[in-house]
Write a protein that holds these residues in place. Sequence first.
Motif, PDB file in Angstrom:
ATOM      1  N   SER A 294     -23.322  -8.327  -6.305  1.00 10.55           N
ATOM      2  CA  SER A 294     -23.533  -8.022  -4.894  1.00 10.55           C
ATOM      3  C   SER A 294     -24.341  -6.748  -4.763  1.00 10.55           C
ATOM      4  O   SER A 294     -24.645  -6.076  -5.753  1.00 10.55           O
TER       5      SER A 294
ATOM      6  N   ARG B 104     -28.704 -14.040  -1.202  1.00 17.52           N
ATOM      7  CA  ARG B 104     -28.099 -14.773  -0.090  1.00 17.52           C
ATOM      8  C   ARG B 104     -27.010 -13.898   0.514  1.00 17.52           C
ATOM      9  O   ARG B 104     -26.621 -12.902  -0.068  1.00 17.52           O
TER      10      ARG B 104
ATOM     11  N   ASN C  10     -21.898  -9.301   3.076  1.00 15.19           N
ATOM     12  CA  ASN C  10     -22.646  -8.450   2.164  1.00 15.19           C
ATOM     13  C   ASN C  10     -23.736  -9.275   1.489  1.00 15.19           C
ATOM     14  O   ASN C  10     -23.617 -10.496   1.385  1.00 15.19           O
TER      15      ASN C  10
ATOM     16  N   GLU D 271     -27.857 -13.946  -7.096  1.00 15.07           N
ATOM     17  CA  GLU D 271     -27.638 -14.800  -8.258  1.00 15.07           C
ATOM     18  C   GLU D 271     -28.909 -14.710  -9.082  1.00 15.07           C
ATOM     19  O   GLU D 271     -29.992 -14.992  -8.590  1.00 15.07           O
TER      20      GLU D 271
ATOM     21  N   ALA E 263     -25.453 -10.963  -1.421  1.00 15.17           N
ATOM     22  CA  ALA E 263     -25.012 -11.464  -2.717  1.00 15.17           C
ATOM     23  C   ALA E 263     -26.254 -11.931  -3.465  1.00 15.17           C
ATOM     24  O   ALA E 263     -27.227 -12.374  -2.863  1.00 15.17           O
TER      25      ALA E 263
ATOM     26  N   ASN F  96     -23.826 -13.489 -11.175  1.00 12.61           N
ATOM     27  CA  ASN F  96     -23.706 -13.129  -9.762  1.00 12.61           C
ATOM     28  C   ASN F  96     -23.415 -11.647  -9.634  1.00 12.61           C
ATOM     29  O   ASN F  96     -22.735 -11.069 -10.471  1.00 12.61           O
TER      30      ASN F  96
ATOM     31  N   ASP G  54     -23.155 -13.296   1.593  1.00 11.36           N
ATOM     32  CA  ASP G  54     -21.792 -13.754   1.346  1.00 11.36           C
ATOM     33  C   ASP G  54     -21.177 -14.028   2.717  1.00 11.36           C
ATOM     34  O   ASP G  54     -21.047 -13.118   3.537  1.00 11.36           O
TER      35      ASP G  54
ATOM     36  N   THR H 226     -17.919 -11.731   3.587  1.00 14.01           N
ATOM     37  CA  THR H 226     -18.008 -10.279   3.753  1.00 14.01           C
ATOM     38  C   THR H 226     -19.283  -9.860   4.466  1.00 14.01           C
ATOM     39  O   THR H 226     -19.407  -8.717   4.886  1.00 14.01           O
TER      40      THR H 226
END
Length: 89
Positions: free
Chosen positions: A42, A15, A22, A26, A24, A40, A17, A20
Amino acid sequence: AREGVPAKVKNCFRRMDPLTLNAANEAVFILEDGTEVKLNFSGEGGLHLMEGDCGLLTWQGMRLIRFEKENGDVIGGVFFAPAGEDANE
């Protein structure tokens, strides 16, 4: 941190963020004893984490630090550890 624990990828979601912009990620890993660990991280590593991948997992809290797949690929989580702090909790 827990280091080099054998684990298998159950799933990985990517997904954005919103702060930011950026990527991300999970991911849920299953440990040998059946425990599920949701982590989590990035970056682009999530593109290379597929369901069923097996390897050695290193993490701290909810943060992925490193996952070394059986084929030699290494996925690293972006993390910051201040100098002088031991990872022996």
